[in-house]
Design a protein around this motif. Structure first.
Motif, PDB file in Angstrom:
ATOM      1  N   PRO A  66     -10.966  21.603  16.774  1.00 11.67           N
ATOM      2  CA  PRO A  66     -12.052  22.336  16.126  1.00 11.67           C
ATOM      3  C   PRO A  66     -12.339  23.677  16.776  1.00 11.67           C
ATOM      4  O   PRO A  66     -13.084  24.471  16.219  1.00 11.67           O
ATOM      5  CB  PRO A  66     -13.254  21.394  16.281  1.00 11.67           C
ATOM      6  N   LYS A 100      -6.516  14.712  -3.923  1.00 12.10           N
ATOM      7  CA  LYS A 100      -7.248  15.981  -4.015  1.00 12.10           C
ATOM      8  C   LYS A 100      -8.272  16.088  -2.896  1.00 12.10           C
ATOM      9  O   LYS A 100      -8.860  15.095  -2.483  1.00 12.10           O
ATOM     10  CB  LYS A 100      -8.020  16.001  -5.331  1.00 12.10           C
ATOM     11  N   GLY A 101      -8.509  17.318  -2.445  1.00 12.81           N
ATOM     12  CA  GLY A 101      -9.502  17.524  -1.402  1.00 12.81           C
ATOM     13  C   GLY A 101     -10.698  18.292  -1.924  1.00 12.81           C
ATOM     14  O   GLY A 101     -10.793  18.574  -3.121  1.00 12.81           O
ATOM     15  N   THR A 102     -11.582  18.633  -1.004  1.00 14.55           N
ATOM     16  CA  THR A 102     -12.803  19.335  -1.392  1.00 14.55           C
ATOM     17  C   THR A 102     -12.512  20.682  -2.049  1.00 14.55           C
ATOM     18  O   THR A 102     -13.178  21.080  -2.987  1.00 14.55           O
ATOM     19  CB  THR A 102     -13.677  19.589  -0.142  1.00 14.55           C
ATOM     20  N   THR A 103     -11.525  21.405  -1.510  1.00 13.90           N
ATOM     21  CA  THR A 103     -11.210  22.712  -2.084  1.00 13.90           C
ATOM     22  C   THR A 103      -9.746  22.725  -2.519  1.00 13.90           C
ATOM     23  O   THR A 103      -8.990  21.803  -2.200  1.00 13.90           O
ATOM     24  CB  THR A 103     -11.423  23.845  -1.058  1.00 13.90           C
ATOM     25  N   ALA A 163      -6.175  20.004  13.926  1.00 12.15           N
ATOM     26  CA  ALA A 163      -7.407  19.234  14.106  1.00 12.15           C
ATOM     27  C   ALA A 163      -8.324  19.855  15.144  1.00 12.15           C
ATOM     28  O   ALA A 163      -9.529  19.646  15.102  1.00 12.15           O
ATOM     29  CB  ALA A 163      -7.080  17.798  14.511  1.00 12.15           C
ATOM     30  N   ALA A 166      -9.913  15.255  19.410  1.00 14.38           N
ATOM     31  CA  ALA A 166      -9.383  15.308  18.039  1.00 14.38           C
ATOM     32  C   ALA A 166      -7.864  15.442  18.073  1.00 14.38           C
ATOM     33  O   ALA A 166      -7.163  14.887  17.226  1.00 14.38           O
ATOM     34  CB  ALA A 166      -9.994  16.472  17.263  1.00 14.38           C
ATOM     35  N   TYR A 199      -1.326   6.693  10.591  1.00 12.36           N
ATOM     36  CA  TYR A 199      -2.074   5.596   9.967  1.00 12.36           C
ATOM     37  C   TYR A 199      -1.307   4.272  10.011  1.00 12.36           C
ATOM     38  O   TYR A 199      -1.899   3.207   9.933  1.00 12.36           O
ATOM     39  CB  TYR A 199      -2.404   5.928   8.506  1.00 12.36           C
ATOM     40  N   MET A 251       0.840  -1.204   0.000  1.00 17.06           N
ATOM     41  CA  MET A 251       0.000   0.000   0.000  1.00 17.06           C
ATOM     42  C   MET A 251       0.873   1.251   0.000  1.00 17.06           C
ATOM     43  O   MET A 251       1.971   1.233   0.558  1.00 17.06           O
ATOM     44  CB  MET A 251      -0.874  -0.010   1.258  1.00 17.06           C
ATOM     45  N   ARG A 267      -6.422  15.331   1.019  1.00 15.01           N
ATOM     46  CA  ARG A 267      -6.909  14.317   1.947  1.00 15.01           C
ATOM     47  C   ARG A 267      -6.045  13.069   1.892  1.00 15.01           C
ATOM     48  O   ARG A 267      -5.493  12.752   0.839  1.00 15.01           O
ATOM     49  CB  ARG A 267      -8.370  13.987   1.651  1.00 15.01           C
ATOM     50  N   PRO A 268      -5.896  12.387   3.026  1.00 12.82           N
ATOM     51  CA  PRO A 268      -5.113  11.154   3.033  1.00 12.82           C
ATOM     52  C   PRO A 268      -5.700  10.165   2.039  1.00 12.82           C
ATOM     53  O   PRO A 268      -6.918  10.049   1.909  1.00 12.82           O
ATOM     54  CB  PRO A 268      -5.292  10.639   4.464  1.00 12.82           C
ATOM     55  N   ARG A 310      -7.045  22.074   0.149  1.00  4.19           N
ATOM     56  CA  ARG A 310      -7.180  20.909   1.029  1.00  4.19           C
ATOM     57  C   ARG A 310      -6.707  19.669   0.327  1.00  4.19           C
ATOM     58  O   ARG A 310      -7.045  19.434  -0.829  1.00  4.19           O
ATOM     59  CB  ARG A 310      -8.646  20.673   1.359  1.00  4.19           C
ATOM     60  N   PHE A 323      -5.200   6.148   0.262  1.00  3.64           N
ATOM     61  CA  PHE A 323      -4.592   4.822   0.412  1.00  3.64           C
ATOM     62  C   PHE A 323      -4.659   4.125  -0.932  1.00  3.64           C
ATOM     63  O   PHE A 323      -5.748   3.870  -1.434  1.00  3.64           O
ATOM     64  CB  PHE A 323      -5.345   4.007   1.465  1.00  3.64           C
ATOM     65  N   GLN A 361      -6.541  11.985  18.564  1.00  3.07           N
ATOM     66  CA  GLN A 361      -6.757  11.107  17.415  1.00  3.07           C
ATOM     67  C   GLN A 361      -5.871  11.494  16.235  1.00  3.07           C
ATOM     68  O   GLN A 361      -5.499  10.642  15.432  1.00  3.07           O
ATOM     69  CB  GLN A 361      -8.224  11.150  16.994  1.00  3.07           C
ATOM     70  N   ALA A 362      -5.559  12.786  16.135  1.00  2.00           N
ATOM     71  CA  ALA A 362      -4.758  13.250  15.001  1.00  2.00           C
ATOM     72  C   ALA A 362      -3.273  13.019  15.229  1.00  2.00           C
ATOM     73  O   ALA A 362      -2.474  13.129  14.302  1.00  2.00           O
ATOM     74  CB  ALA A 362      -5.021  14.739  14.766  1.00  2.00           C
TER      75      ALA A 362
END
Ligand code: SF4
Ligand code: SF4
Ligand code: SF4
Ligand code: SF4
Ligand code: SF4
Lengths: 337, 276
Positions: free
Chosen positions: B229, B28-31, B227, B171, B62, B22, B36-37, B34, B39, B174-175
């Motif tokens: 918020p 690519k992210g939403t904007t 992370a 968060a 991860y 792997m 994103r991780p 951004r 895999f 977790q991050a």
């Protein structure tokens, strides 16, 4: 001709409401975070935000709430119930997706047991919502069949006038009318032009998603694992969500005396639904993410005939790994083709 | 060839030859700003990998996902220097076998992406060494200086206001690649060491516990800070603790995969007569 509240008169309204015993709460920026908080003057309110980082939920269902104090004695147990601090409040400048979120949660908190904490605050609050004239990439009210001027959950809807001059007043409930009768002389009649509403693009076909989710075959779909692989289980999405409502009851103190509290809980935690035996029916992050989606768009509407999502977009906006309801539902709507 | 293309090619080779099972990278992210991780397990999907100046998230956490490395197969991962340091710590703390990790190293200067040479964690010792030299000043900012100059009382008030915002979403934990405990101390309830409530005391307890558990282990990747918020400037705490540990023990976290954990080791000639 309609009633207009001019921006430069807002402080008079605030004064009037305050002298009538109301606490005034609205969108503010404080300590590097935007939230809804109590203010003394209209000037403290920030109407420039797309929407505050924190949702309006905090005002009705705080992150930690004392329920009762207990003392265990030899022969008896003394308990003292704690109820939320009473007092009427005006929430001025809520966003439509936040206001509708509260009415989405009403049936939940009033279903088999009437949650006094929630309803006392609901009954004491007048929600004055301002329709949105701007949105960002994450807003998705329209995908949830709502709009930047949805009236659901609001007592008053204000529609912004062009040039930030003020708002056109739309009275929706008796509670709203009563609050506005106190400022009737401050309002003016007018026919000013309205500012155009925010344009919020529709991101997915909700009905198609719901059909897919309701199909029991899809419960074990590989999709859940693939979509949630990057989820770190951080709970930001649930804690910022106006409609997420899970809580946990905890006793704090020692064996003999302490306080029982109602604290937020989240389906993204590994401990959520963990049995005392150590077995967890949702032992993986993908099972937890599936729970979040199923709960919002399948189980909750199955019980209360309304989706548990108002489309505020906070879950996607704040996710540290760029996940969220939006992406998941977008993917599901393509799967269901 | 851009670094992005070079790394895609390398990912394709490694996946097709079965050298790694792997590749963990960015997509690519939403904007536009951004990422994103991502895999990737199939050589046909490497085109989805993106590498640019907004690839910020430290992906090393991860690698300790339950079961990922237990089949002893290799996994490749895109890492900045902080992420590479994290691999050293995870290896030193017996959380993973560094030989299983194939590194796609990169760094960002301004908005330019540079490739870092090497594959295995040992090969990045020089890069890490040079960060150690530059470290004390590198992460400092105006707010940090401002807090340093405060009286203890003012500083306490500052953090009180910041921690008041905490909603105990965890968060930050977790991050964080270093927060790998399967059962965090705040999740232990027999007994309940730390209050679960997010009131003043509970928030202080939580943030102080975390600051201590990360002292000498934090690599200042900024994952927790980004992370959070409610925008608590967690980076300032991490940086202060890192400086403290560097000054007191000349310990810079993540130098090598055999580095002793500073707060979990004791030497007979220690200047202190006790351990905490
Ligand atoms: S989601 Fe819709 S209602 Fe909510 S802030 Fe955005 S535009 Fe306004
Ligand atoms: S905010 Fe994102 S990473 Fe955190 S629990 Fe929600 S989906 Fe997972
Ligand atoms: S699920 Fe997401 S978009 Fe829907 S109400 Fe909650 S935070 Fe807003
Ligand atoms: S504490 Fe924060 S900055 Fe330090 S390693 Fe963990 S996530 Fe990174
Ligand atoms: S991420 Fe921020 S709000 Fe959440 S627990 Fe950590 S410090 Fe508190």
């Amino acid at each position: 001709m309609t009633k207009i509240l001019f921006s430069d008169k807002l402080d008079n309204c605030v004064e009037r409401w305050k002298s009538g015993g109301f606490t005034i709460i609205g969108p503010v920026q404080r300590a590097n975070i935007s939230t809804y908080a109590a203010v003394e003057h209209a000037a403290e309110l920030d109407f420039g935000l797309v929407l505050p980082d924190r949702s309006i939920k905090d005002l009705f269902f705080p992150q930690s709430e004392p329920m009762l104090r207990y003392t265990i004695k030899k022969e008896s147990i003394d308990t003292n119930e704690c109820l939320p601090p009473a007092g009427p409040r005006i929430i001025f400048g809520a966003r439509p997706c936040d206001a509708s979120g509260m009415s989405i949660d009403d049936p939940l908190f009033g279903w088999d047991y009437k949650d006094e904490y929630w309803f006392q605050r609901r009954n004491e609050s007048v929600i004055i919502t301002i329709a949105c004239t701007k949105a960002d990439d994450f807003c998705m009210c329209t995908s949830l069949k709502m709009a930047p001027d949805t009236t659901k959950g609001s007592d008053i809807l204000l529609r912004p006038l062009a040039g930030n001059k003020g708002w056109q007043v739309e009275e929706l409930t008796d509670r709203g009318r009563e609050a506005f009768s106190a400022i009737a002389d401050i309002l003016q009649e007018g026919a000013d032009t309205l500012a155009p509403l925010a344009v919020v693009e529709k991101k997915f076909d909700l009905d198609a998603c719901v059909t897919w989710l309701q199909n029991p075959e899809n419960f074990e779909s590989r999709f859940w694992k693939e979509i949630s692989m990057r989820c770190i289980g951080c709970a930001s999405c649930t804690y910022l969500c106006p409609t997420c409502h899970c809580f946990d009851i905890q006793d704090e103190g020692d064996t003999y005396t302490g306080i029982r509290r109602k604290n937020w809980d989240s389906c993204s935690f590994a401990l959520f639904t963990m049995h005392t035996s150590g077995h967890n029916p949702r032992s993986t992050q993908s099972a937890r993410w599936r729970q979040r989606i199923m709960h919002k768009f399948n189980y909750f509407p199955g019980k209360f005939s309304v989706n548990s999502c108002s489309g505020c977009g906070r879950c996607s906006r704040q996710c540290p790994v760029d996940m969220g309801i939006t992406e998941t539902l977008q993917e599901i709507s393509t799967l269901s083709l | 060839m851009s670094i992005e293309e070079q790394y895609r090619t390398r990912a394709k080779e490694l996946l097709s030859g079965g050298a790694v099972k792997m590749v963990i990278g960015y997509g690519k992210g939403t904007t536009a700003n951004r990422r994103r991780p991502l895999f990737i397990s199939s050589p046909d999907e490497v085109e989805r990998l993106v590498l640019d100046d907004v690839c910020i998230t430290n992906l090393s956490g991860y690698l300790v996902s339950e079961g990922l490395l237990s089949d002893e197969k290799r996994v490749a991962v895109f890492l900045r220097p902080e992420g590479i340091r994290a691999i050293n710590i995870l290896a030193a703390e017996s959380q993973l076998d560094a030989d299983q990790i194939v590194i796609f190293g990169f760094d960002v200067n301004g908005n330019e992406v540079q490739a870092l040479k090497g594959i295995h964690v040992e090969e990045f010792a020089d890069v890490i060494g040079s960060i150690k030299e530059a470290a004390p000043e590198a992460a400092e900012e105006e707010l940090f200086e401002k807090i340093e100059k405060m009286s203890p009382q003012e500083r306490f008030s500052f953090w009180q206001e910041e921690f008041a915002k905490c909603i105990k979403c965890y968060a930050c934990r977790q991050a964080c690649p270093m927060c790998y405990c399967r059962r965090c101390i705040v999740d232990s309830n027999q007994p309940q060491w730390v209050n679960t409530s997010s009131h003043t005391l509970g928030n202080f307890e939580w943030n102080i516990v975390r600051a201590f558990h990360l002292s000498g282990r934090c690599v200042e990747c900024g994952n927790c800070d980004r992370a959070c918020p409610v925008n608590i400037p967690l980076r300032l705490i991490n940086h202060r603790m890192a400086e403290e540990v560097l000054g007191a023990f000349d310990h810079f976290s993540g130098m090598s995969k055999t580095q002793e954990p500073v707060l979990a080791s004791f030497k007979k000639d220690d200047s202190e007569t006790f351990i905490l």
